[in-house]
Design an enzyme around this catalytic site. Structure first.
Site, PDB file in Angstrom:
ATOM      1  N   ASP A 308       0.814  -1.221   0.000  1.00 56.25           N
ATOM      2  CA  ASP A 308       0.000   0.000   0.000  1.00 56.25           C
ATOM      3  C   ASP A 308       0.848   1.271   0.000  1.00 56.25           C
ATOM      4  O   ASP A 308       0.324   2.364  -0.244  1.00 56.25           O
ATOM      5  CB  ASP A 308      -0.936   0.015   1.231  1.00 56.25           C
ATOM      6  N   ARG A 400     -11.784   7.292  -0.448  1.00 52.71           N
ATOM      7  CA  ARG A 400     -12.101   6.006   0.177  1.00 52.71           C
ATOM      8  C   ARG A 400     -11.171   5.708   1.351  1.00 52.71           C
ATOM      9  O   ARG A 400     -11.525   4.921   2.232  1.00 52.71           O
ATOM     10  CB  ARG A 400     -11.992   4.872  -0.855  1.00 52.71           C
TER      11      ARG A 400
HETATM   12  C1  EPZ Z   1      -5.879  -5.965   2.393  1.00 53.18           C
HETATM   13  O1  EPZ Z   1      -6.541  -6.387   1.217  1.00 53.18           O
HETATM   14  C2  EPZ Z   1      -5.950  -4.455   2.405  1.00 53.18           C
HETATM   15  N1  EPZ Z   1      -7.344  -4.040   2.412  1.00 53.18           N
HETATM   16  C3  EPZ Z   1      -5.243  -3.888   1.186  1.00 53.18           C
HETATM   17  O2  EPZ Z   1      -5.237  -2.482   1.296  1.00 53.18           O
HETATM   18  C4  EPZ Z   1      -3.799  -4.379   1.178  1.00 53.18           C
HETATM   19  O3  EPZ Z   1      -3.184  -3.955  -0.017  1.00 53.18           O
HETATM   20  C5  EPZ Z   1      -3.750  -5.907   1.271  1.00 53.18           C
HETATM   21  O4  EPZ Z   1      -4.513  -6.368   2.415  1.00 53.18           O
HETATM   22  C6  EPZ Z   1      -2.337  -6.459   1.396  1.00 53.18           C
HETATM   23  O5  EPZ Z   1      -1.709  -5.891   2.511  1.00 53.18           O
HETATM   24  C7  EPZ Z   1      -8.003  -3.989   3.544  1.00 53.18           C
HETATM   25  O6  EPZ Z   1      -7.505  -4.296   4.614  1.00 53.18           O
HETATM   26  C8  EPZ Z   1      -9.397  -3.491   3.474  1.00 53.18           C
HETATM   27  P1  EPZ Z   1      -5.048 -10.030   0.723  1.00 53.18           P
HETATM   28  P2  EPZ Z   1      -6.937  -7.910   1.010  1.00 53.18           P
HETATM   29  O7  EPZ Z   1      -6.201 -10.935   0.919  1.00 53.18           O
HETATM   30  O8  EPZ Z   1      -7.390  -8.463   2.299  1.00 53.18           O
HETATM   31  C9  EPZ Z   1      -4.562 -12.891  -3.107  1.00 53.18           C
HETATM   32  C10 EPZ Z   1      -5.413  -0.262   0.534  1.00 53.18           C
HETATM   33  O9  EPZ Z   1      -4.786   0.392  -0.334  1.00 53.18           O
HETATM   34  N2  EPZ Z   1      -5.724 -13.645  -2.597  1.00 53.18           N
HETATM   35  O10 EPZ Z   1      -3.919 -10.087   1.687  1.00 53.18           O
HETATM   36  O11 EPZ Z   1      -7.835  -7.950  -0.150  1.00 53.18           O
HETATM   37  C11 EPZ Z   1      -5.006 -11.511  -3.617  1.00 53.18           C
HETATM   38  O12 EPZ Z   1      -5.527 -11.608  -4.901  1.00 53.18           O
HETATM   39  C12 EPZ Z   1      -5.867  -1.680   0.278  1.00 53.18           C
HETATM   40  O13 EPZ Z   1      -5.750   0.205   1.622  1.00 53.18           O
HETATM   41  C13 EPZ Z   1      -6.122 -14.802  -3.234  1.00 53.18           C
HETATM   42  O14 EPZ Z   1      -5.533 -15.227  -4.233  1.00 53.18           O
HETATM   43  O15 EPZ Z   1      -5.533  -8.518   0.622  1.00 53.18           O
HETATM   44  C14 EPZ Z   1      -3.722 -10.739  -3.533  1.00 53.18           C
HETATM   45  O16 EPZ Z   1      -2.935 -10.978  -4.662  1.00 53.18           O
HETATM   46  C15 EPZ Z   1      -5.789  -2.107  -1.136  1.00 53.18           C
HETATM   47  N3  EPZ Z   1      -7.217 -15.487  -2.750  1.00 53.18           N
HETATM   48  C16 EPZ Z   1      -3.034 -11.323  -2.313  1.00 53.18           C
HETATM   49  O17 EPZ Z   1      -3.662 -12.593  -2.070  1.00 53.18           O
HETATM   50  C17 EPZ Z   1      -7.900 -15.065  -1.647  1.00 53.18           C
HETATM   51  O18 EPZ Z   1      -8.869 -15.732  -1.258  1.00 53.18           O
HETATM   52  C18 EPZ Z   1      -3.164 -10.464  -1.048  1.00 53.18           C
HETATM   53  O19 EPZ Z   1      -4.511 -10.239  -0.758  1.00 53.18           O
HETATM   54  C19 EPZ Z   1      -7.476 -13.890  -0.992  1.00 53.18           C
HETATM   55  C20 EPZ Z   1      -6.376 -13.197  -1.482  1.00 53.18           C
END
Ligand code: EPZ
Length: 420
Positions: A308, A400
């Site tokens: 982020d 947001r």
């Molecule tokens: C959280 O998103 C944050 N959002 C994101 O912040 C942040 O970038 C991200 O964690 C990583 O730190 C919130 O907390 C609301 P992940 P999240 O599940 O939970 C893959 C910002 O700018 N994945 O850790 O969606 C996914 O596609 C935002 O504030 C799967 O493949 O992140 C990604 O490539 C944007 N399958 C990676 O894991 C799943 O079921 C990390 O995603 C879940 C995730």
């Protein structure tokens, strides 16, 4: 449609109290459906995503009111376990309501969540974890219908193939009222997970190991309401520090989470900025001309460099002496802001997950569109450092996640205004 007009060239100077964390506040608001009673959530940032979360709470029958960074919730009597598709589409975090509503109501109906377009963002890990916890899940007409097989979700041993933040949160939220023990291996270690656990523990939950890769939750029959204050937003912190590195000047961030920002601070320090930290505060001074970062900046799950903060630091490095290299390892498509930076005069080459930034002498004001939340903030940072005036549109992305960003930047002496 609102826009920001930013006139570059002013150094930043002054003190800023950091907002509460968006990525903590959202799962904590979801968690407030679990206790049968009232919760007071303080230091909650006033953001469009937080307003979306409060609309979801209202539609579940939780009374939720918002005033001056305080959210009051009352989940004594929930009336629905269904979140409308429109609300699900407003933000990614809507998906963490799945675990919380299942924990409390034993059923829920959701759909694929919205959020920033950073490449594919599947929810397969969330779904397979819920199934392991005794939930039947079927998809029909875009809706995901979940029902517990017995009278409560069941504790389970869950090994995540990647430490997903959202999946870890969903499992915790479902497990605190489940029957028996849940173990999450390869859990996300982000500070926001510990903040969520801090809230849940205050409600009476039994959780151990948050902040580590193995989290153990013993399900309780009931939780009670509590008062809790959301942690400071480490990414907003990284943003204002990057803006100062880019534009030059000196600022003090107050209400800052120093330890949680360490992975970012250790990198920005390499640019030659002066950094000092004290209790809950961070001082930065930048001469305006910073140095490139010598080592490749690899985004990684916490405690690695946060994805982020990639865009905002990149904006600062556009005018650094030398070449910096980023490697984006979390999302497939998180360089969408680079076109706007190039339009402002930056020299950036993107090859897959790698971005090479050759520092240029000057950036120039331009008309650009925010591509996503952090990308939009990076454009403001670049515009503050640029010669001339920039117009940044589609700023609803920025709203947001940043609380009144233009007021914060103006307080520090930046020339920015919001226009219709
Ligand atoms: C959280 O998103 C944050 N959002 C994101 O912040 C942040 O970038 C991200 O964690 C990583 O730190 C919130 O907390 C609301 P992940 P999240 O599940 O939970 C893959 C910002 O700018 N994945 O850790 O969606 C996914 O596609 C935002 O504030 C799967 O493949 O992140 C990604 O490539 C944007 N399958 C990676 O894991 C799943 O079921 C990390 O995603 C879940 C995730």
């Amino acid at each position: 449609m609102q826009k920001f007009i930013v006139k570059g060239g002013s150094r930043l100077r002054g003190e800023l109290k950091l907002q509460g964390s968006k990525n903590s506040a959202l799962p904590i608001m979801a968690a407030s459906v679990l206790p049968e009673g009232q919760c007071l959530i303080e230091n909650c940032p006033e953001l469009t995503d937080v307003y979306s979360a409060s609309r979801i709470l209202n539609c579940l029958g939780c009374k939720c009111s918002f005033s001056k960074n305080k959210v009051m919730t009352d989940s004594s009597a929930l009336s629905s376990a269904e979140i409308p598709e429109k609300l699900m589409g407003e933000m990614r975090s809507s998906i963490v309501f799945m675990g919380a509503v299942l924990g409390r109501m034993k059923e829920c109906t959701v759909s694929i969540p919205g959020g920033c377009e950073l490449g594919p963002r599947p929810i397969d890990m969330h779904i397979s974890a819920m199934r392991k916890m005794g939930i039947d899940i079927r998809e029909t007409g875009g809706r995901i219908i979940c029902r517990t097989r017995s009278d409560r979700p069941k504790g389970a041993k869950i090994n995540l193939n990647f430490p997903s933040v959202g999946a870890t949160e969903n499992i915790i939220l479902c497990a605190v009222l489940a029957d028996g023990e849940t173990i999450i291996n390869n859990a996300a270690r982000e500070p926001e997970i510990s903040d969520l656990c801090g809230f849940l523990r205050k409600c009476g939950a039994d959780i151990k190991g948050d902040g580590e890769s193995r989290i153990i939750i013993n399900g309780r029959e009931k939780l009670h309401g509590c008062e809790y204050s959301v942690m400071p937003d480490r990414i907003a912190g990284a943003t204002y520090l990057s803006m100062t590195a880019a534009a030059g000047g000196e600022i003090i961030l107050r209400n800052a989470c120093v330890a949680e920002l360490e992975p970012f601070l250790s990198v920005i320090e390499q640019t030659g900025c002066t950094l000092n930290t004290g209790e809950n505060k961070i001082y930065i001074r930048s001469a305006g001309r910073i140095r490139a970062v010598r080592d490749r900046i690899r985004t990684m799950p916490h405690p690695g460099f946060p994805t982020d903060a990639q865009a905002v630091l990149m904006a600062a490095l556009c005018t650094a002496d030398g070449t910096s290299v980023f490697e984006e390892n979390i999302f497939d498509c998180r360089y969408r802001h680079t076109d706007a930076l190039v339009k402002m005069g930056a020299d950036i080459q993107v090859m897959g997950k790698i971005a090479v930034i050759k520092g240029v002498k000057h950036l120039y004001g331009a008309n650009v569109e925010a591509t996503d939340l952090r990308g939009g903030a990076a454009m403001i940072a670049a515009a503050l450092a640029a010669e001339g005036t920039s117009e940044i549109s589609r700023i609803y992305h920025v709203d947001r996640g940043y609380e009144k960003i233009e007021e914060a930047v103006r307080l520090l002496g930046g020339d920015i205004k919001r226009v219709q």
